[in-house]
Design a protein around this motif. Sequence first.
Motif, PDB file in Angstrom:
ATOM      1  N   GLY A 140       6.728 -10.403   9.666  1.00 58.02           N
ATOM      2  CA  GLY A 140       6.884 -10.772   7.838  1.00 58.02           C
ATOM      3  C   GLY A 140       7.147  -9.296   7.403  1.00 58.02           C
ATOM      4  N   GLY A 141       6.808  -8.329   7.919  1.00 55.16           N
ATOM      5  CA  GLY A 141       7.169  -6.942   7.217  1.00 55.16           C
ATOM      6  C   GLY A 141       6.244  -6.562   6.157  1.00 55.16           C
ATOM      7  N   TYR A 142       5.103  -7.055   6.103  1.00 58.00           N
ATOM      8  CA  TYR A 142       4.299  -6.972   5.239  1.00 58.00           C
ATOM      9  C   TYR A 142       3.575  -5.479   5.043  1.00 58.00           C
ATOM     10  CZ  TYR A 142       3.378 -12.298   4.194  1.00 58.00           C
ATOM     11  OH  TYR A 142       3.657 -13.510   3.981  1.00 58.00           O
ATOM     12  N   TYR A 143       3.150  -5.181   6.108  1.00 51.33           N
ATOM     13  CA  TYR A 143       2.447  -3.789   6.246  1.00 51.33           C
ATOM     14  C   TYR A 143       3.629  -2.767   5.910  1.00 51.33           C
ATOM     15  CZ  TYR A 143      -2.133  -5.353   7.392  1.00 51.33           C
ATOM     16  OH  TYR A 143      -3.224  -5.878   7.154  1.00 51.33           O
ATOM     17  N   ASP A 144       4.820  -3.003   6.391  1.00 51.36           N
ATOM     18  CA  ASP A 144       5.966  -1.882   6.156  1.00 51.36           C
ATOM     19  C   ASP A 144       6.176  -1.767   4.821  1.00 51.36           C
ATOM     20  OD1 ASP A 144       6.458  -1.590   9.033  1.00 51.36           O
ATOM     21  OD2 ASP A 144       7.889  -3.448   9.064  1.00 51.36           O
ATOM     22  N   ARG A 145       6.394  -2.800   4.127  1.00 49.86           N
ATOM     23  CA  ARG A 145       6.490  -2.763   2.657  1.00 49.86           C
ATOM     24  C   ARG A 145       5.012  -2.176   1.911  1.00 49.86           C
ATOM     25  NH1 ARG A 145       8.249  -8.090   3.704  1.00 49.86           N
ATOM     26  NH2 ARG A 145      10.480  -8.378   3.644  1.00 49.86           N
ATOM     27  N   PHE A 146       4.252  -2.695   2.277  1.00 47.68           N
ATOM     28  CA  PHE A 146       2.852  -1.861   1.789  1.00 47.68           C
ATOM     29  C   PHE A 146       2.912  -0.482   2.122  1.00 47.68           C
ATOM     30  CE2 PHE A 146      -1.598  -0.722   1.877  1.00 47.68           C
ATOM     31  CZ  PHE A 146      -1.995  -1.270   0.796  1.00 47.68           C
ATOM     32  N   PHE A 147       3.352   0.131   3.229  1.00 50.16           N
ATOM     33  CA  PHE A 147       3.194   1.626   3.312  1.00 50.16           C
ATOM     34  C   PHE A 147       4.397   2.277   2.939  1.00 50.16           C
ATOM     35  CE2 PHE A 147       0.328   0.423   7.025  1.00 50.16           C
ATOM     36  CZ  PHE A 147      -0.746   1.210   6.517  1.00 50.16           C
TER      37      PHE A 147
END
Length: 193
Positions: A140-147
């Motif tokens: 989902g790329g959730y943590y990539d976006r968050f970081f």
Amino acid sequence: MITDKQLLRKQMRGYRHVLPKSYRIKASRQISQRLIRFLEAKKLKQILLYWPIHEEVDLRLVAEYFWSNQLEVILPVADQIQKQITCYAVRCVDQLQTGSYGIIEPDPALARLVDPNELEAVIVPGVAFDKRGYRLGYGGGYYDRFFMKNPQLLSIGVAYPEQLCSSVYAESYDQTITILLTPTNLIYFLEKN
Ligand SMILES: Nc1nc2c(c(=O)[nH]1)N(C=O)[C@@H](CNc1ccc(C(=O)N[C@@H](CCC(=O)O)C(=O)O)cc1)CN2
Ligand SMILES: Nc1ncnc2c1ncn2[C@@H]1O[C@H](COP(=O)(O)OP(=O)(O)OP(=O)(O)O)[C@@H](O)[C@H]1O
């Protein structure tokens, strides 16, 4: 076309899926105990944890530790449309509900919204981690976006040894974690790639 990354995700999820439950429970307890010791030593209290799904490392012992020390447990709420994480702090299990992907999440109506700037570390779940500190999630790329939005945050990945591999085919937007905790090791990734 199926990419190498998708194949690896499937393979690594398969490895994790066949780990015996008793093994996962024991490894999760060891990782939780190491994480608690690390957080105590560094005096870190504002930590973004996660509530486990599938066969992820189960850190609920860490959540219990926070609650039993009168501290809040901070967890992500996933927005499936924006593919973004929002952080909320909860004081007990009664403030949790089943959210997107069937994940147990804070109920925003009952929990306290947490500004990512307040966080002292982020505990990152994953399907696989590689030797450079890159991580593979559910896609989902959730943590990539968050970081990407909060690059200063200390990120701590947790994994069973069977989740480590030589490369997760990192792409330009992928962020490395700072520390990886396994049942027996604490690995620092000093270089930001
Ligand atoms: N425990 C936990 N919480 C988390 C994450 C995580 O990886 N683990 N996330 C990290 O990103 C975010 C949620 N992202 C997720 C994305 C996909 C799936 C998932 O299970 N997908 C299914 C397919 C579901 C569908 O297509 O509708 C699957 O892969 O089987 C779970 C979490 C925020 N919270
Ligand atoms: N910072 C970003 N901004 C916009 N899109 C992004 C960003 N980071 C990742 N993406 C997109 O998200 C998608 C999924 O990325 P990736 O396969 O790396 O997810 P993942 O790390 O496995 O998932 P997760 O973090 O949710 O566990 C990719 O298609 C990528 O284009």
